[in-house]
Design an enzyme around this catalytic site. Structure first.
Site, PDB file in Angstrom:
ATOM      1  N   HIS A   1       0.816  -1.217   0.000  1.00 39.75           N
ATOM      2  CA  HIS A   1       0.000   0.000   0.000  1.00 39.75           C
ATOM      3  C   HIS A   1       0.847   1.264   0.000  1.00 39.75           C
ATOM      4  O   HIS A   1       0.365   2.323   0.376  1.00 39.75           O
ATOM      5  CB  HIS A   1      -0.955  -0.013   1.201  1.00 39.75           C
ATOM      6  CG  HIS A   1      -2.026  -1.052   1.090  1.00 39.75           C
ATOM      7  ND1 HIS A   1      -3.066  -0.943   0.205  1.00 39.75           N
ATOM      8  CD2 HIS A   1      -2.221  -2.218   1.741  1.00 39.75           C
ATOM      9  CE1 HIS A   1      -3.866  -2.004   0.329  1.00 39.75           C
ATOM     10  NE2 HIS A   1      -3.368  -2.795   1.247  1.00 39.75           N
TER      11      HIS A   1
ATOM     12  N   CYS B   1      -5.094  -8.321   7.143  1.00 42.37           N
ATOM     13  CA  CYS B   1      -3.905  -7.744   6.507  1.00 42.37           C
ATOM     14  C   CYS B   1      -2.653  -8.293   7.185  1.00 42.37           C
ATOM     15  O   CYS B   1      -1.709  -8.701   6.522  1.00 42.37           O
ATOM     16  CB  CYS B   1      -3.909  -6.221   6.629  1.00 42.37           C
ATOM     17  SG  CYS B   1      -5.071  -5.407   5.534  1.00 42.37           S
TER      18      CYS B   1
END
Lengths: 103, 214, 269
Positions: free
Chosen positions: C182, C230
């Site tokens: 990310h 995650c």
């Protein structure tokens, strides 16, 4: 007692659009749990919709329909304030009926 | 503090480790080393094979966790990265039998698999390579990620000289040997893939018969 | 080449890979957009909102009290708009809390419930499902409202800073940090687009769309579950439910999402 559905119905130009969100596991009978045992099939087999007590839609479903199914359909007629009733029955014989009035 | 940073910038000949330390990101109030370690310590628990020991960083991980050092353009950061790369290069184990290429078909399967080493995976199961998660490889697979460069036609464009073989093996074994803070895991160094698996991936990339090179 | 790649971004796993391969990119994108539209129309998250509202109003625990007097930051019992201003600092607990964490405080204080078992229960358990239904209801009461997270209290600012540091913290056998996937915009894993979460453009893409109903799994996930998964994919140990590391990351993303409109509860493939 199965969990309630959410039903919305809106009438426009003589056609009523009904949107139904059903609360159901919809197990196919082909999945296995973490220990490898088959999870038994459990799904909605029949759906019926009534407008002012008259059956306007009937559906036969199988295991391929998703969990928490969403169903939208249009019916001829209906006006604000009319009652729409939806019923489902599953392969275990459980059933759930909910209703709404057309907006 | 600011003065120290300026001083360091004026002294590019200082030893790399000292420089790296001084060039570190200032994380701001309340996020100093002590507060951050305390948070880490109190925020996780063992789950399956993913134990708390995984939070402990090696030198490369600690270095790359600081964006100023991982990507900074200062001479100090560049020098520090070169040092990290050299350290990682030294860890690479070259193929024991001198054979570079295995079976590309097995390699394709390894490249496809993203399994392995999560808290929901079991110990002792073969790990996947996670390759398609980030790279285009065989043309037939369209569900590929783009974090890494395309590897389609990898062997076709690079040939299969000893140098190419050696670089490719090294990159898979320990990607940080060539780019200190690469996003790519160190598949051999961290024990994710076995030597045989790396050989199969090598074949996928470099065997002229592999679909990657068609 | 670049353009083609970007065009591919819109593909999601909602379509069979084989089918998508044969389709023109434009058509694929259109198809996916239609699929997403259709999903939004009948978001099963509504079922969880209704369930959450029921749980909010139902007396429970040794004190036989409901959660209706729970202070989510805007005063006792105010649910409207509360989620868009979380996480925030709470004086009574002297802690920065997200929605889940604050709910646990209210269950403890108002209902007299021992929240230890709720924290320890695995995701997918009855205890966690109730929590997810509650946050779904609460988040729905902020739908369309701008994110307004404050960093004025020193502990809020510290939480943001800690979240930023956590975002870049690399570890585990795969050397992964949040930033590995990310930390850039325009990239994807397989066909899943990845928002650059450390930017004011990317953070809202993530933050404002959770809690979300995940169609493929048929599950309702709050941000706590999202973050725990995650970390699982990061090959990290599991974060404790409502731990500071998770709240710090939420603080980091929500503060970067300032003024973006909440689109909760969301729906994902």
């Amino acid at each position: 007692m199965p969990n309630p559905m959410k039903i919305r119905a809106t009438a426009k130009d003589g056609v009523t659009e009904v949107k139904v969100l059903m609360n159901h596991e919809m197990e196919t009978g082909f999945r296995k749990d973490s220990s490898g045992a088959v999870i038994p099939a459990w799904f909605i087999t029949d759906v019926t919709a009534k407008l002012k007590d008259k059956v306007v839609m009937q559906a036969q479903w199988g295991a391929s329909v998703s969990k928490n199914p969403f169903l939208a359909f249009k019916i001829k007629g209906g006006a604000a304030g009319d009652k729409v009733v939806v019923t489902w029955t599953d392969n275990k014989g459980e059933t759930r009926t909910d209703e709404t009035t057309i907006a | 503090m600011k003065n120290i940073v300026k001083l360091v910038a004026l002294l590019p000949l200082l030893a790399a480790p000292a420089l790296a330390g001084s060039n570190a990101t200032d994380w701001g109030k309340g996020a100093g080393d002590a507060a951050f370690s305390a948070m880490l310590k109190n925020s996780f628990h063992d789950k399956g094979i993913a134990t708390l020991s995984r939070l402990k960083q090696d030198a490369t991980q600690a270095f790359c966790s600081d964006p100023a050092r991982a990507t900074g353009a200062s001479k100090a950061a560049v020098a520090a990265r070169a040092k990290i790369e050299a350290e990682n290069l030294a860890t690479i184990k070259w193929p024991t039998d001198g054979k570079w290429l295995g079976d590309w078909k097995a390699g394709e399967k390894i490249a496809q698999s993203g399994r392995g080493m999560t808290s929901s995976d079991k110990a002792g199961e073969a790990n996947g390579g996670n390759c398609y998660n980030c790279h285009q490889i065989s043309k037939a697979e369209i569900a590929y990620g783009t974090i890494g460069p395309s590897l389609h036609n990898y062997g076709k464009t690079r040939g299969n000289s000893e140098e190419t073989m050696r670089y490719t093996w090294g990159k898979i074994y320990n990607a940080k040997a060539y780019n200190a803070c690469s996003n790519m895991p160190r598949a051999g160094h961290m024990g994710i893939l076995t030597e045989a698996q790396i050989r199969d991936l090598m074949a996928l990339l470099l065997d002229p018969a592999s679909p990657v090179n068609q | 080449m670049r353009l083609r790649l970007i065009a591919c971004l819109a593909l999601t796993a909602g379509l069979a890979a084989g089918g998508a391969a044969r389709a023109e990119n434009d058509q694929s994108i259109e198809g996916i957009e239609k699929y997403r539209e259709a999903l939004r129309d009948g978001n099963p998250a509504e079922l969880f909102e209704a369930q959450g509202e029921e749980l909010w109003k139902k007396p429970d625990g040794p004190k036989k009290a409901s959660l209706e007097k729970c202070d989510l930051g805007l005063g006792a019992g105010v649910v409207k708009g509360a989620y868009a201003q979380l996480p925030r600092y709470f004086k009574d607990t002297d802690r920065v809390q997200d929605a889940e964490s604050r709910l646990l405080t209210c269950k403890e204080k108002l209902q007299g419930i021992d929240v230890g078992p709720i924290i320890k229960a695995p995701f997918g358990s009855h205890e966690k499902d109730d929590m997810n239904a509650l946050v779904t209801y609460i988040s729905g009461q902020s739908k369309g409202m701008p994110v307004k997270v404050s960093l004025s209290h020193p502990k809020e600012k510290a939480m943001f800073n800690l979240g930023k540091r956590m975002f870049y913290y690399e570890g585990g056998p795969y050397d992964f940090a949040c930033a590995t996937c990310h930390g850039q915009s325009g990239a994807r894993i397989r066909l899943q687009e990845l928002p650059a979460l450390a930017t004011t453009k990317g953070a809202p893409v993530g933050w404002t769309s959770w809690p979300a109903y995940r169609v493929s799994a048929g599950q309702m996930w709050g941000m706590q579950w999202r973050l725990a998964d995650c970390f699982r994919q990061q090959r990290f140990p599991e974060p404790n439910y409502t731990s500071d590391a998770t709240i710090a990351l939420s603080m980091f993303m929500s503060a970067l999402s300032k003024d973006a409109k909440m689109d909760t509860p969301g729906i994902k493939r």
